[in-house]
Scaffold this motif. Structure first.
Motif, PDB file in Angstrom:
ATOM      1  N   HIS A 247       0.816  -1.360  -0.044  1.00  0.00           N
ATOM      2  CA  HIS A 247       0.028   0.051   0.089  1.00  0.00           C
ATOM      3  C   HIS A 247       0.825   1.130   0.140  1.00  0.00           C
ATOM      4  O   HIS A 247       0.377   2.347  -0.208  1.00  0.00           O
ATOM      5  N   GLY A 248       2.064   1.195   0.233  1.00  0.00           N
ATOM      6  CA  GLY A 248       3.030   2.224   0.080  1.00  0.00           C
ATOM      7  C   GLY A 248       3.924   2.191  -1.139  1.00  0.00           C
ATOM      8  O   GLY A 248       4.766   3.114  -1.478  1.00  0.00           O
ATOM      9  N   GLY A 249       3.287   1.257  -2.280  1.00  0.00           N
ATOM     10  CA  GLY A 249       3.969   1.312  -3.667  1.00  0.00           C
ATOM     11  C   GLY A 249       5.044   0.309  -3.546  1.00  0.00           C
ATOM     12  O   GLY A 249       5.839   0.432  -4.500  1.00  0.00           O
ATOM     13  N   LYS A 250       5.436  -0.425  -2.632  1.00  0.00           N
ATOM     14  CA  LYS A 250       6.677  -1.251  -2.815  1.00  0.00           C
ATOM     15  C   LYS A 250       6.056  -2.691  -3.381  1.00  0.00           C
ATOM     16  O   LYS A 250       5.101  -3.110  -2.708  1.00  0.00           O
ATOM     17  N   PHE A 251       6.562  -3.268  -4.294  1.00  0.00           N
ATOM     18  CA  PHE A 251       6.584  -4.599  -4.837  1.00  0.00           C
ATOM     19  C   PHE A 251       7.823  -5.308  -5.061  1.00  0.00           C
ATOM     20  O   PHE A 251       8.896  -4.664  -5.274  1.00  0.00           O
ATOM     21  N   THR A 252       7.659  -6.536  -5.091  1.00  0.00           N
ATOM     22  CA  THR A 252       8.726  -7.429  -5.394  1.00  0.00           C
ATOM     23  C   THR A 252       9.135  -7.474  -6.718  1.00  0.00           C
ATOM     24  O   THR A 252       8.272  -7.408  -7.682  1.00  0.00           O
ATOM     25  N   TYR A 281       1.323   1.463 -11.727  1.00  0.00           N
ATOM     26  CA  TYR A 281       0.111   2.108 -11.537  1.00  0.00           C
ATOM     27  C   TYR A 281      -0.113   2.095 -10.113  1.00  0.00           C
ATOM     28  O   TYR A 281      -0.507   3.403  -9.558  1.00  0.00           O
ATOM     29  N   ARG A 282      -0.178   1.264  -9.212  1.00  0.00           N
ATOM     30  CA  ARG A 282      -0.335   1.203  -7.819  1.00  0.00           C
ATOM     31  C   ARG A 282       0.661   2.209  -7.105  1.00  0.00           C
ATOM     32  O   ARG A 282       0.067   2.883  -6.265  1.00  0.00           O
ATOM     33  N   LYS A 283       1.937   2.263  -7.572  1.00  0.00           N
ATOM     34  CA  LYS A 283       2.821   3.238  -7.020  1.00  0.00           C
ATOM     35  C   LYS A 283       2.400   4.795  -7.324  1.00  0.00           C
ATOM     36  O   LYS A 283       2.691   5.435  -6.443  1.00  0.00           O
ATOM     37  N   LEU A 284       2.298   5.046  -8.557  1.00  0.00           N
ATOM     38  CA  LEU A 284       2.038   6.301  -9.037  1.00  0.00           C
ATOM     39  C   LEU A 284       0.888   6.828  -8.967  1.00  0.00           C
ATOM     40  O   LEU A 284       0.508   7.951  -8.566  1.00  0.00           O
TER      41      LEU A 284
END
Length: 404
Positions: A247-252, A281-284
């Motif tokens: 939810h903070g825009g961090k993905f593996t 998209y989730r991050k921006l």
């Protein structure tokens, strides 16, 4: 030039991704500590006899086992035995997966009711106290009927628990609601889902909320904090204000290369370019529950603007399914969302501690004015006591709180 783009660039990209994936594999499910906190085990807390109040921060417990085998609930029982009547349990929202408490006759109702009964019973059999906060899943993730879904859970808890402060804020209002847990210790509860909710949400006397303009919420929150600078203030909500997780825009790296594993863990179809579109998209821009979404971003900005005026505040949320601690401008921000699920959390950044493991944080308030944070996780061996993965003194005052 063509050979450069067709061979060298893909090779460099593959090398970078492989190295990033290897780095992630090394630290996943392992605790990360800020350099200055590496020696935390050498700092013992005050004696247990000086404990004034202990607060268990239980986030996202909505998928717990109901047959008595749940490992996190075993940790809760262990904590209850240690602190006796000096404890308060705070369920930080997403108390029921996947859609909160549906109406009678719905296919998810029996399991939701069984899980909620398990949580309620954990409070009823305990001499301390407990309170529920609602999260996005309790509001049906903002879909039509979400407000009624949340009210159904609130009324169920109040009816079966029979305590005055069992579900806060009341009627889904934004808050802030307050509860004097002990001398010199004030709990402030905020309904952050209100600010990101898409569907119906309460405001005004019609809904038994004390004001008609949401600006009044921020005025009241600032007033509460200003009037209680002499106390230790704990602010509880569902949504975190800092997070190194999804939810903070961090993905593996895996989510970039194999995005379909988000649908099912065995769908390993490589989509190295298209797979990055969703994380970016989730991050921006973000989904409704992400920090980058405009509604979440607006809420976060307003809250932080108020919190930065004060010091030694502790803000705790869940939402991301891991354990995190941040120290920013003299205040502490905790993510305690590993009550029944775990998910990737990135190390470093502004975080002082991160861990992807089932468990929860505990805040211990002592009569000498000290406040200690403790991270308790499910032990590697069944039957063993809780693993304390981190302990840190968050605040200290010269005058004992009990004497103020």
């Amino acid at each position: 030039m063509l050979i450069y783009f067709l061979v060298i660039v893909p090779t460099l990209l593959f090398t970078f991704l492989a190295f990033s994936y290897w780095q992630e594999r090394k630290y996943r499910r392992k605790p990360f500590y800020r350099l200055s906190d590496l020696g935390w085990k050498r700092l013992p807390p005050p004696p247990a006899a000086d404990l004034q109040q202990s607060v268990a921060l239980l986030g996202d417990v909505g998928a717990i086992a109901t047959d008595g085998s749940d490992p996190v609930m075993h940790l809760v029982q262990e904590w209850q035995q240690e602190v006796a009547a000096k404890g308060t349990m705070i369920f930080l929202g997403d108390n029921l997966y996947p859609i909160g408490l549906p109406d009678v006759g719905h296919r998810h109702r029996p399991m939701a009711e069984a899980r909620l009964n398990t949580l309620i019973q954990s409070i009823k059999q305990y001499p301390g106290s407990g309170v529920f906060i609602s999260g996005n899943h309790d509001w049906f993730k903002g879909r039509k009927g979400g407000y009624d879904q949340m009210l159904r859970q609130e009324r169920y808890v109040e009816e079966h628990l029979g305590q005055e402060k069992s579900y806060m804020p009341h009627n889904g209002c934004p808050g802030p609601s307050t509860w004097q847990l002990a001398d010199g210790l004030l709990l402030v509860i905020i309904n952050t889902q209100w600010f990101v909710q898409r569907g119906e949400k309460p405001l005004g006397r019609k809904y038994e909320c004390p004001y008609d303009d949401i600006e009044e919420f921020f005025i009241r929150l600032n007033r509460v904090l200003k009037r209680n600078t002499h106390q230790r203030v704990l602010i509880a909500a569902h949504h975190p204000l800092y997070s190194n997780a999804q939810h903070g825009g961090k993905f593996t790296v895996k989510q970039h290369i194999f995005p379909l594993t988000a649908m099912h863990k065995r769908i390993y179809i490589p989509l190295p370019i298209f797979g990055s579109l969703y994380p970016f998209y989730r991050k921006l821009f973000g989904a409704y529950e992400d920090m980058s979404h405009r509604k979440y971003k607006r809420m976060r900005k307003r809250l932080l603007r108020i919190f930065h005026r004060y010091s030694n505040l502790i803000y705790v949320g869940g939402h991301d399914h891991n354990l995190q601690h941040f120290e920013v401008r003299g205040n502490h921000y905790i993510v305690s969302g590993a009550g029944s699920k775990t998910a990737f959390v990135k190390k470093g950044g502004r975080a002082t501690f991160t861990l992807e493991q089932l468990g929860f944080f505990v805040l211990n308030y002592y009569s000498n004015g000290e406040v200690w944070m403790e991270c308790r996780t499910v032990p590697a061996e069944a039957g063993a006591g809780a693993d304390v993965m981190f302990r840190k003194k968050l605040a200290s005052v010269r005058t004992p709180l009990a004497a103020q």
